[in-house]
Design a protein around this motif. Structure first.
Motif, PDB file in Angstrom:
ATOM      1  N   PHE A 185       0.724  -1.163  -0.008  1.00  0.00           N
ATOM      2  CA  PHE A 185      -0.034   0.014   0.039  1.00  0.00           C
ATOM      3  C   PHE A 185       0.906   1.361  -0.013  1.00  0.00           C
ATOM      4  N   ALA A 186       1.894   1.088   0.769  1.00  0.00           N
ATOM      5  CA  ALA A 186       2.794   2.356   0.872  1.00  0.00           C
ATOM      6  C   ALA A 186       3.635   2.710  -0.565  1.00  0.00           C
ATOM      7  N   ALA A 187       3.759   1.627  -1.468  1.00  0.00           N
ATOM      8  CA  ALA A 187       4.411   1.741  -2.829  1.00  0.00           C
ATOM      9  C   ALA A 187       3.290   2.361  -3.816  1.00  0.00           C
ATOM     10  N   GLY A 188       1.928   2.462  -3.402  1.00  0.00           N
ATOM     11  CA  GLY A 188       1.124   3.106  -4.168  1.00  0.00           C
ATOM     12  C   GLY A 188       0.280   1.979  -4.764  1.00  0.00           C
ATOM     13  N   TYR A 189       0.392   0.775  -4.383  1.00  0.00           N
ATOM     14  CA  TYR A 189      -0.559  -0.367  -5.358  1.00  0.00           C
ATOM     15  C   TYR A 189      -2.141  -0.172  -4.775  1.00  0.00           C
ATOM     16  N   ASP A 190      -2.838  -0.690  -5.590  1.00  0.00           N
ATOM     17  CA  ASP A 190      -4.356  -0.837  -4.991  1.00  0.00           C
ATOM     18  C   ASP A 190      -4.445  -1.855  -4.329  1.00  0.00           C
ATOM     19  N   SER A 194      -1.856  -4.951  -4.003  1.00  0.00           N
ATOM     20  CA  SER A 194      -1.140  -5.085  -2.902  1.00  0.00           C
ATOM     21  C   SER A 194      -1.101  -6.441  -2.230  1.00  0.00           C
ATOM     22  N   PRO A 220      10.845  -0.202  -6.178  1.00  0.00           N
ATOM     23  CA  PRO A 220       9.944   0.347  -5.211  1.00  0.00           C
ATOM     24  C   PRO A 220      10.097   0.337  -3.897  1.00  0.00           C
TER      25      PRO A 220
END
Length: 480
Positions: A185-190, A194, A220
């Motif tokens: 989640f912190a890396a920006g994935y949905d 995730s 990432p």
């Protein structure tokens, strides 16, 4: 008294399932090693066919070249992590699912997998199946039969070992995956990606494979030490071996009752982990392409990460071709040793290295036997360890010569990737992805021989086990 005719005395006709079960039972009795290799080969051929389907490839519906499908199937079933294509973008969702399922099947192990399939067919775990599974935890059974010394897993405990294989894989992979979801989640994935990426990374860590599902791999997560720490946990537990996990699960509070195999595996693993980290710190702290641009803390952490991954994990935060030659040689040695016996890791195994060092130490002291932790190690184990190292070295040498002739690439890069293939590690200098089809097949067979195991392979090639009832006169040659 009524007499029965010939038809009444005729034995009842067996069903096709019964005849199949009898045939499999006879095959296992004749050669458990060949049965295991047959199962493994069948899985590779099956996954080669599945990877060859157009539905397995992303983008236009074109078939996958045979050499790429075969190499990917071998790398997946042998839990190696090398690839000739970009694993994150080349395969469709169906292809990625095949990778996820395949590494979990391959991670169980050659003999344990064969035992499980035999159990499904026979519907029971008989004596021969127990012997087959016990040989997975102690390869000496394949070489010299049952031995008197205490084993890593007793015969009566094999049923519990098989349960531990399934339960430990499920619990460890699930725990590691749940712990890594916040990093996704912190890396920006949905949410979907995730969860999927977390379970994918977890499976690749525990099976010591090293594939990455997202474009860019670990890029990432370069500064996400939480994510990298859990990758190390998964790789470390997978490399210990199921017999060690089984022993620790039953008596982790009583180290005095651990078997010699457990103690040797843990001790040698910790020593190699510390030694590898120290060597990377000393050799790479001034390399601007790797750790030279990092502060002291990150340098120590990344060196520890590299030390864990070099022994079979396959994940990397730096490019292997950017390492100094000295560091590449250290990595070669760590990969060649690998992890614990009956584990998801490859290599000659840490207990093999421990036995060789104990033999050298005993010879230096002039003692007649090898001893460790208050136990005596029989000389048959030294013969077996020497055979494993010799066969492993021969496979690496032969494959290196072939790849050098095919690719005309530098020797250090070729040796690095060949050892990585033999040890089913997955680290690469980039050489494997650029090989022509002939070189791809050579690397694929190197992975197969390394994963199957030199002891199992040698036992499978032997037609029968001969018992020699006499001894020839003894004579000592000059050695050294």
């Amino acid at each position: 008294m009524r007499r029965r005719g010939p038809a009444a005395l005729r034995a009842p006709q067996r069903s096709w399932l019964g005849r199949t079960r009898d045939a499999v039972d006879a095959f296992v009795r004749t050669s458990p090693s060949r049965f295991a290799i047959t199962v493994f080969t069948g899985l590779i051929l099956l996954f080669t066919l599945l990877f060859s389907l157009p539905v397995a490839r992303s983008g236009p519906g074109t078939a996958v070249p045979l050499h790429d499908a075969f190499f990917t199937a071998v790398s997946v079933i042998c839990v190696t992590g090398l690839s000739t294509v970009d694993m994150a973008t080349y395969w469709s969702p169906f292809g990625n699912l095949l990778v996820f399922v395949g590494v979990n099947i391959g991670g169980v192990g050659v003999l344990t997998l064969a035992t499980t399939l035999g159990l499904v067919i026979s519907r029971r775990l008989g004596l021969r199946a127990k012997l087959l599974a016990a040989s997975d935890s102690n390869p000496s059974r394949l070489h010299v039969g049952p031995v008197a010394e205490r084993q890593a897993v007793r015969l009566g405990e094999v049923g519990g070992l098989l349960v531990t294989v399934a339960v430990s894989a499920l619990v460890i992979e699930t725990t590691v995956a749940v712990a890594m979801i916040p990093s996704m989640f912190a890396a920006g994935y949905d949410a979907f990606h995730s969860i999927w990426y977390a379970f994918y990374y977890s499976a690749m860590a525990f099976t010591n494979t090293g594939f990455t599902p997202n474009p860019g791999g670990l890029e990432p997560f370069m500064h996400d030490y939480w994510m990298q720490s859990w990758l190390m946990v998964g790789v470390f537990l997978g490399s210990l071996g199921f017999p060690v996990i089984f022993a620790l699960a039953r008596g982790w509070r009583q180290p005095r009752r651990w078997s010699l195999h457990v103690k040797l595996t843990l001790t040698t693993t910790i020593i190699l982990f510390i030694a590898g980290a120290v060597m990377y710190i000393l050799l790479e702290h001034g390399n601007p392409a790797t750790y030279g641009r990092l502060d002291a803390g990150p340098t120590i952490f990344q060196s520890m990460f590299m030390s864990v991954m070099a022994r079979s994990g396959g994940f990397a935060t730096v490019n292997m071709h950017d390492l100094y030659g000295s560091s590449q040689l250290v990595t070669d040695m760590l990969m060649f040793v690998g992890g614990g016996s009956a584990s998801t890791a490859g290599g000659i195994k840490v207990t093999t290295l421990a036995v060789l060092f104990l033999a050298a130490f005993a010879e230096a002291r002039g003692t007649p036997s090898m001893e460790a932790f208050g136990r005596r190690i029989p000389r048959d184990m030294l013969r077996l360890s020497v055979a494993v190292v010799l066969w492993g070295s021969t496979i690496v040498a032969a494959a290196s010569i072939a790849i050098l002739q095919i690719s005309k690439q530098p020797f250090d890069y070729v040796l690095f990737d060949v050892i990585s293939a033999f040890a089913t590690c997955g680290l690469t200098t980039g050489l494997t992805a650029d090989l022509p089809p002939a070189g791809v097949y050579v690397m694929a067979f190197t992975m197969f021989f390394g994963r199957v195991g030199t002891v199992t392979l040698a036992a499978a090639l032997a037609a029968t086990t001969r018992r020699q009832l006499y001894k020839r006169p003894e004579e000592r040659p000059i050695v050294g």
